[in-house]
Enzyme design. Structure first.
Site, PDB file in Angstrom:
ATOM      1  N   ASP A   1       3.015 -27.785  52.927  1.00 19.64           N
ATOM      2  CA  ASP A   1       1.735 -27.379  52.366  1.00 19.64           C
ATOM      3  C   ASP A   1       0.607 -27.713  53.336  1.00 19.64           C
ATOM      4  OD1 ASP A   1       3.013 -26.603  50.016  1.00 19.64           O
ATOM      5  OD2 ASP A   1       2.741 -28.561  49.076  1.00 19.64           O
ATOM      6  N   ARG A   2      -0.501 -27.009  53.199  1.00 21.93           N
ATOM      7  CA  ARG A   2      -1.630 -27.209  54.112  1.00 21.93           C
ATOM      8  C   ARG A   2      -2.081 -28.665  54.159  1.00 21.93           C
ATOM      9  NH1 ARG A   2      -7.417 -26.045  53.255  1.00 21.93           N
ATOM     10  NH2 ARG A   2      -8.399 -25.960  55.289  1.00 21.93           N
TER      11      ARG A   2
END
Length: 294
Positions: free
Chosen positions: A134-135
């Site tokens: 995930d970012r």
């Protein structure tokens, strides 16, 4: 935000940057050129990164507008890699950057930076994103260097034969030193997942590493690879990750989730592994809670 417009007769024949300024007057010329350069522009669904491209009437121009602070140049050099051999390389993904290209961005993603590194070696292979973080998550990401390696590691990931270890900081003290969450995960809306039926099988083992002042550092071993799996399973346990606002975590410098290590075996039985150090922000938040990572 994605802006879309069809090229009018007035804009036909113009350069892309000039025509886009006519089609999207709310954007400055500098903004438009940055969007084009960073891979956030398509014409009739094909990526275009040349501002001088001539427009034709009826072309559909789409611009992905993102925050300026996300325009961070990423370059990987040999000394930056966690691991490299003839088949694989591993990098330490920073928190706050995307693993792969989005409708808004190509440049400034891990995928683009790895592809540039491969090109610097003389390789014509693409950067194949066979797993992603995930970012907001940092840590180990492996990339295969050729198709055979990609096929092998993709199979191992699908079969749960890649050992993955994550570190997560939660703002509470678990009731147990070790526990396992075996609960299906389903998509609840565009941004959130949760334990729900019907859902996809998901299983994660957790272990306490260190307890501090109002927070605990947890080690997580995901046996499946569902989207947001560790985040959802910890929130389901009443232990949302610090910095994970999506699932109820308290505010922090960053989301406190880090892929510490990954390990697997090649087709011929060679053991491959990579371990990623945490960044300064992760270390600082842990120290603020009385947890010394050393």
């Amino acid at each position: 935000m994605i802006l879309k417009a069809a090229v009018t007769a007035e804009a036909a024949g113009m350069r892309l940057d000039d025509g886009a300024k006519l089609l999207f007057p709310e954007l400055s010329k500098a903004q438009i050129r940055r969007i084009i350069d960073w891979g956030g522009c398509t014409i009739s669904e094909s990526l275009v990164r040349v501002a001088s491209r001539q427009l034709r009437e009826g072309d559909l121009v789409a611009l992905g507008v993102m925050e300026p602070e996300r325009c961070v140049e990423i370059v990987y050099r040999k000394e930056d890699l966690l691991f490299e051999d003839g088949g694989y390389l591993a990098i330490n993904k920073a928190a706050g950057i995307n693993s792969q290209r989005t409708p808004y961005q190509l440049k400034g993603t891990v995928e683009y930076a790895v592809e540039c590194y491969l090109k610097s070696l003389g390789s014509k292979e693409p950067a194949r994103v066979i797993h992603r973080l995930d970012r907001g998550t940092s840590g180990v990401m492996f990339f295969p260097k050729h198709k055979k390696a990609a096929t092998h590691i993709s199979y191992l990931l699908k079969e749960g034969k890649v050992e993955k270890v994550y570190w997560a900081l939660v703002a509470d003290v678990p009731e147990q030193e070790e526990w396992t969450v075996d609960a299906p995960i389903a998509k609840l809306n565009k941004f959130r997942y949760g334990v729900a039926l019907p859902g996809r099988e998901a299983r994660t083992a957790f272990r306490v590493i260190s307890a501090g002042k109002g927070a605990t550092l947890i080690e997580a071993h995901p046996f499946t690879g569902r989207t947001h799996q560790i985040r959802v399973h910890l929130a389901h346990s009443g232990l949302p990750i610090v910095g994970d606002a999506t699932y109820g975590g308290e505010h922090a410098l960053r989301m406190m989730l880090h892929c510490r290590s990954m390990a697997f075996s090649t087709r011929d039985g060679k053991a491959i592994s990579a371990t990623a150090p945490v960044d300064r922000a992760f270390r600082q938040v842990c120290q603020d809670h009385g947890i010394d990572l050393d």
